[in-house]
Write a protein that holds these residues in place. Structure first.
Motif, mmCIF file in Angstrom:
data_model
loop_
_atom_site.group_PDB
_atom_site.id
_atom_site.type_symbol
_atom_site.label_atom_id
_atom_site.label_comp_id
_atom_site.label_asym_id
_atom_site.label_seq_id
_atom_site.Cartn_x
_atom_site.Cartn_y
_atom_site.Cartn_z
ATOM 1 N N ASP A 35 3.815 1.277 -10.643
ATOM 2 C CA ASP A 35 4.490 0.471 -11.650
ATOM 3 C C ASP A 35 3.665 0.508 -12.929
ATOM 4 N N ALA A 36 4.266 0.967 -14.007
ATOM 5 C CA ALA A 36 3.541 1.094 -15.275
ATOM 6 C C ALA A 36 3.068 -0.249 -15.801
ATOM 7 N N ARG A 37 3.769 -1.302 -15.448
ATOM 8 C CA ARG A 37 3.386 -2.639 -15.919
ATOM 9 C C ARG A 37 2.175 -3.178 -15.175
ATOM 10 N N VAL A 38 1.919 -2.640 -13.988
ATOM 11 C CA VAL A 38 0.844 -3.146 -13.135
ATOM 12 C C VAL A 38 -0.326 -2.166 -13.080
ATOM 13 N N GLY A 39 -0.021 -0.875 -13.055
ATOM 14 C CA GLY A 39 -1.062 0.134 -12.856
ATOM 15 C C GLY A 39 -1.353 0.276 -11.369
ATOM 16 N N LEU A 40 -2.469 0.884 -11.071
ATOM 17 C CA LEU A 40 -2.839 1.067 -9.665
ATOM 18 C C LEU A 40 -3.143 -0.286 -9.031
ATOM 19 N N ALA A 41 -2.492 -0.534 -7.924
ATOM 20 C CA ALA A 41 -2.679 -1.780 -7.192
ATOM 21 C C ALA A 41 -3.306 -1.474 -5.831
ATOM 22 N N ALA A 42 -3.699 -2.510 -5.137
ATOM 23 C CA ALA A 42 -4.374 -2.337 -3.842
ATOM 24 C C ALA A 42 -3.547 -1.492 -2.880
ATOM 25 N N ASP A 43 -2.229 -1.711 -2.833
ATOM 26 C CA ASP A 43 -1.409 -0.935 -1.901
ATOM 27 C C ASP A 43 -1.365 0.549 -2.270
ATOM 28 N N ASP A 44 -1.522 0.867 -3.559
ATOM 29 C CA ASP A 44 -1.587 2.271 -3.966
ATOM 30 C C ASP A 44 -2.865 2.918 -3.445
ATOM 31 N N TYR A 45 -3.977 2.231 -3.611
ATOM 32 C CA TYR A 45 -5.251 2.755 -3.106
ATOM 33 C C TYR A 45 -5.204 2.919 -1.586
ATOM 34 N N LEU A 46 -4.612 1.964 -0.903
ATOM 35 C CA LEU A 46 -4.503 2.057 0.555
ATOM 36 C C LEU A 46 -3.623 3.228 0.978
ATOM 37 N N ALA A 47 -2.518 3.438 0.265
ATOM 38 C CA ALA A 47 -1.620 4.549 0.592
ATOM 39 C C ALA A 47 -2.292 5.890 0.356
#
Length: 58
Positions: A35-47
């Motif tokens: 999500d461009a509004r959020v950027g990399l989030a914890a679930d992205d790093y986990l995935a």
């Protein structure tokens, strides 16, 4: 957009991106939309970590 060996993270991933990856990277590649509004989030790093772990046996 960011690309590291086998991982592409972007806020817009479409057919043109998939076609480019298929043409230039014959191995497995994770295309991860964020999500461009959020950027990399914890679930992205986990995935990404899970995807890499699955490919390296780690």
């Amino acid at each position: 957009m960011a690309y590291a060996e086998g991982v592409w993270v972007d806020d817009e991933i479409g057919d043109a991106n998939r076609a480019w990856v298929a043409a230039h990277h014959p191995g497995d590649t994770l295309l991860r939309r964020v999500d461009a509004r959020v950027g990399l989030a914890a679930d992205d790093y986990l995935a990404v970590a899970a995807w890499l772990r699955d490919r390296t046996g780690g």
